[in-house]
Design a protein around this motif. Structure first.
Motif, PDB file in Angstrom:
ATOM      1  N   GLY A  44      32.566  55.871  34.381  1.00 21.84           N
ATOM      2  CA  GLY A  44      32.030  54.983  34.868  1.00 21.84           C
ATOM      3  C   GLY A  44      32.236  53.260  34.657  1.00 21.84           C
ATOM      4  O   GLY A  44      32.127  52.482  35.531  1.00 21.84           O
ATOM      5  N   GLN A  45      33.576  52.790  33.750  1.00 20.80           N
ATOM      6  CA  GLN A  45      33.954  52.228  33.658  1.00 20.80           C
ATOM      7  C   GLN A  45      35.048  51.896  34.023  1.00 20.80           C
ATOM      8  O   GLN A  45      36.357  50.782  33.293  1.00 20.80           O
ATOM      9  N   GLU A  46      35.816  52.710  34.524  1.00 21.82           N
ATOM     10  CA  GLU A  46      37.390  53.070  34.442  1.00 21.82           C
ATOM     11  C   GLU A  46      37.896  50.924  35.450  1.00 21.82           C
ATOM     12  O   GLU A  46      37.140  50.302  36.173  1.00 21.82           O
ATOM     13  N   LEU A  47      39.436  50.476  34.729  1.00 17.88           N
ATOM     14  CA  LEU A  47      39.921  49.999  35.496  1.00 17.88           C
ATOM     15  C   LEU A  47      40.967  50.521  36.302  1.00 17.88           C
ATOM     16  O   LEU A  47      41.986  50.728  36.015  1.00 17.88           O
ATOM     17  N   ASP A  48      40.587  50.529  38.222  1.00 20.18           N
ATOM     18  CA  ASP A  48      40.950  50.772  39.002  1.00 20.18           C
ATOM     19  C   ASP A  48      41.403  50.381  40.013  1.00 20.18           C
ATOM     20  O   ASP A  48      42.152  50.730  40.783  1.00 20.18           O
ATOM     21  N   ASP A  49      40.388  49.136  39.982  1.00 22.63           N
ATOM     22  CA  ASP A  49      40.661  47.917  41.578  1.00 22.63           C
ATOM     23  C   ASP A  49      41.989  47.255  41.022  1.00 22.63           C
ATOM     24  O   ASP A  49      41.913  46.201  40.438  1.00 22.63           O
ATOM     25  N   ALA A  50      42.875  47.176  41.639  1.00 20.65           N
ATOM     26  CA  ALA A  50      44.029  46.697  41.920  1.00 20.65           C
ATOM     27  C   ALA A  50      43.220  44.902  42.259  1.00 20.65           C
ATOM     28  O   ALA A  50      43.975  43.800  41.732  1.00 20.65           O
ATOM     29  N   GLY A  51      42.223  44.390  42.618  1.00 18.22           N
ATOM     30  CA  GLY A  51      41.932  43.100  43.134  1.00 18.22           C
ATOM     31  C   GLY A  51      41.171  42.916  41.964  1.00 18.22           C
ATOM     32  O   GLY A  51      42.043  41.665  42.155  1.00 18.22           O
ATOM     33  N   ALA A  52      41.306  43.139  40.858  1.00 13.38           N
ATOM     34  CA  ALA A  52      39.929  43.035  40.078  1.00 13.38           C
ATOM     35  C   ALA A  52      41.524  42.910  39.355  1.00 13.38           C
ATOM     36  O   ALA A  52      41.128  41.594  38.397  1.00 13.38           O
ATOM     37  N   ALA A  53      42.484  43.507  38.478  1.00 13.60           N
ATOM     38  CA  ALA A  53      43.587  43.403  38.475  1.00 13.60           C
ATOM     39  C   ALA A  53      43.894  41.754  38.251  1.00 13.60           C
ATOM     40  O   ALA A  53      44.840  41.029  37.428  1.00 13.60           O
ATOM     41  N   ALA A  54      44.626  42.060  39.723  1.00 11.53           N
ATOM     42  CA  ALA A  54      45.705  40.610  40.283  1.00 11.53           C
ATOM     43  C   ALA A  54      44.169  39.126  39.591  1.00 11.53           C
ATOM     44  O   ALA A  54      45.059  38.040  39.856  1.00 11.53           O
ATOM     45  N   ALA A  59      43.343  34.247  36.618  1.00 12.99           N
ATOM     46  CA  ALA A  59      42.292  33.779  35.801  1.00 12.99           C
ATOM     47  C   ALA A  59      43.226  33.561  34.619  1.00 12.99           C
ATOM     48  O   ALA A  59      43.774  32.187  33.375  1.00 12.99           O
ATOM     49  N   PHE A  60      44.208  34.364  33.985  1.00  8.51           N
ATOM     50  CA  PHE A  60      44.944  34.090  32.195  1.00  8.51           C
ATOM     51  C   PHE A  60      45.716  33.189  33.280  1.00  8.51           C
ATOM     52  O   PHE A  60      46.549  32.893  31.639  1.00  8.51           O
ATOM     53  N   ARG A  61      46.436  33.315  33.708  1.00  3.96           N
ATOM     54  CA  ARG A  61      47.581  32.220  34.790  1.00  3.96           C
ATOM     55  C   ARG A  61      47.201  31.256  34.021  1.00  3.96           C
ATOM     56  O   ARG A  61      47.952  30.013  33.825  1.00  3.96           O
ATOM     57  N   THR A 263      37.512  48.262  29.378  1.00  2.00           N
ATOM     58  CA  THR A 263      36.679  48.489  30.938  1.00  2.00           C
ATOM     59  C   THR A 263      35.628  47.189  31.840  1.00  2.00           C
ATOM     60  O   THR A 263      36.549  46.232  31.175  1.00  2.00           O
ATOM     61  N   ALA A 264      35.435  47.803  32.489  1.00  2.00           N
ATOM     62  CA  ALA A 264      35.470  47.017  34.095  1.00  2.00           C
ATOM     63  C   ALA A 264      34.509  45.993  33.291  1.00  2.00           C
ATOM     64  O   ALA A 264      35.033  44.564  34.233  1.00  2.00           O
ATOM     65  N   GLY A 265      33.357  45.943  32.977  1.00  2.00           N
ATOM     66  CA  GLY A 265      32.236  45.498  32.492  1.00  2.00           C
ATOM     67  C   GLY A 265      33.155  44.052  31.734  1.00  2.00           C
ATOM     68  O   GLY A 265      32.660  43.093  32.006  1.00  2.00           O
ATOM     69  N   ALA A 266      33.557  44.233  31.049  1.00  2.00           N
ATOM     70  CA  ALA A 266      34.428  43.317  29.616  1.00  2.00           C
ATOM     71  C   ALA A 266      35.253  42.133  30.730  1.00  2.00           C
ATOM     72  O   ALA A 266      35.973  41.578  29.981  1.00  2.00           O
ATOM     73  N   ARG A 267      35.360  42.086  32.092  1.00  2.00           N
ATOM     74  CA  ARG A 267      36.519  41.524  33.111  1.00  2.00           C
ATOM     75  C   ARG A 267      36.333  40.069  33.431  1.00  2.00           C
ATOM     76  O   ARG A 267      34.789  40.287  33.294  1.00  2.00           O
ATOM     77  N   GLY A 274      37.250  38.846  29.231  1.00  2.00           N
ATOM     78  CA  GLY A 274      38.282  39.482  29.721  1.00  2.00           C
ATOM     79  C   GLY A 274      39.240  38.641  29.049  1.00  2.00           C
ATOM     80  O   GLY A 274      39.761  38.028  28.208  1.00  2.00           O
ATOM     81  N   MET A 275      40.569  38.678  29.899  1.00  2.00           N
ATOM     82  CA  MET A 275      42.139  38.363  29.399  1.00  2.00           C
ATOM     83  C   MET A 275      41.859  36.861  29.103  1.00  2.00           C
ATOM     84  O   MET A 275      42.543  36.486  28.183  1.00  2.00           O
TER      85      MET A 275
END
Length: 327
Positions: A44-54, A59-61, A263-267, A274-275
């Protein structure tokens, strides 16, 4: 990057998902993180959302980040096909990983499929590409256990050592709760002959044993303190003291910093640190204790050196009975 002289050794390069770059071009680097990650250990905490990764990369940039090393290995949902687009659109350099995590992160069927030619799999992903994507990994990720190495870890590390000799790639090691560094170095460097400066020991912030840290640095390994977003680790408050002790002993060049968002919740886009946290409050805290110049070195010169490799020009041929499938 300038080409090497004819017949001479290749200049060190960092292998990103968009191609090789000079280490001098890496910039401010999150030396251990995840844009994509899937494991039965994190339901239930998968990092699998490309939009969230973007969004996380954006935000990191914005916080000043220029590069992310994704330590997600084989079979854990690396999102390899998405990484080049994310790198282009965000302007953040991304390095992908090959390798294998602890056995608990895989089904028995997956482990059986890759076991016969694990070194061949790693080398293929480093030199030819992950699956059919043509996107090459730039590091090898393996894992130890809690204060020890089981049969799976030893087998995986033997394959990683073979792949390291064939490619020059650095090996990043997940240390369970930060433990087991001496055993890892004895196996990889003592038994298998991996140069210590081709080993990164991860999660040392989770076990603030200053004696172990110093011995690992004296051996020549890189030490990754990678997890400020893991707020449940009560050892985080000791990090400035651990880094200061290493720097005072002359080992500041061996230190790497990362976020390790798993985890997704840590983004940050989901309300976690997050990053961006790595370059925000976390960096500020370390700069107050250690000085801005030293912390900048942890984020720039050190990862540029650690992840650079003299990549081979000739194909790897010392393989077993068949190349393992990729995923």
């Amino acid at each position: 990057m300038s080409p090497s002289p004819a017949g001479g050794p290749a200049a060190p390069a960092i292998r990103t998902v968009l191609g090789d770059i000079s280490p001098a071009d890496l910039g401010i680097c999150d030396a251990h993180d995840h844009l994509f990650l899937r494991s039965p250990q994190l339901p239930g905490q998968e990092l699998d959302d490309a939009g969230a990764a973007a969004a996380e990369l954006s935000a990191f940039r914005a916080a000043g980040g220029a590069a992310v090393i994704q330590w997600t290995p084989y079979g854990m949902g690396r999102g390899a096909a998405e990484l080049p687009r994310l790198a282009r659109e965000s302007g953040v350099r991304i390095v992908a990983a090959t390798g294998l995590h602890q056995a608990a992160h895989y089904t028995p069927e997956v482990l059986e499929r890759v076991r016969a030619d694990l070194a061949g799999l790693f080398v293929s992903e480093l030199t030819e590409g992950i699956g059919g994507t043509g996107i090459r990994a730039g590091m090898i990720k393996v894992a130890g256990g809690f204060h020890g190495l089981d049969r799976h870890a030893r087998h995986t590390m033997a394959a990683a050592a073979e792949a390291q000799r064939a490619t020059g790639a650095v090996i990043g090691v997940h240390l369970e709760l930060g433990t087991g560094a001496p055993d890892v170095l004895d196996l990889l460097c003592g038994e298998w002959g991996v140069p210590p400066d081709r080993v990164i020991l991860g999660h040392l912030n989770r076990s603030p044993d200053l004696v172990v840290h110093r011995k690992a640095a004296e051996a020549g390994a890189y030490l990754a303190f990678d997890g400020p977003s893991r707020a449940h680790h009560a050892t985080d408050w000791r990090l400035p003291d651990a880094l200061a002790a290493l720097a005072d002993a002359g080992h500041g060049e061996r230190i790497l910093l990362g976020g390790d968002t798993t985890t997704a919740g840590a983004r940050s886009v989901n309300g976690g640190p997050g990053m961006p946290h790595l370059l925000g409050r976390h960096r500020e805290r370390l700069e107050l204790a250690l000085g801005a110049g030293l912390v900048t070195r942890f984020l720039t010169a050190n990862p540029a050196r650690a992840f650079g490799a003299d990549w081979p020009r000739a194909p790897y041929t010392d393989r077993g009975p068949g190349r393992a499938p990729t995923a």
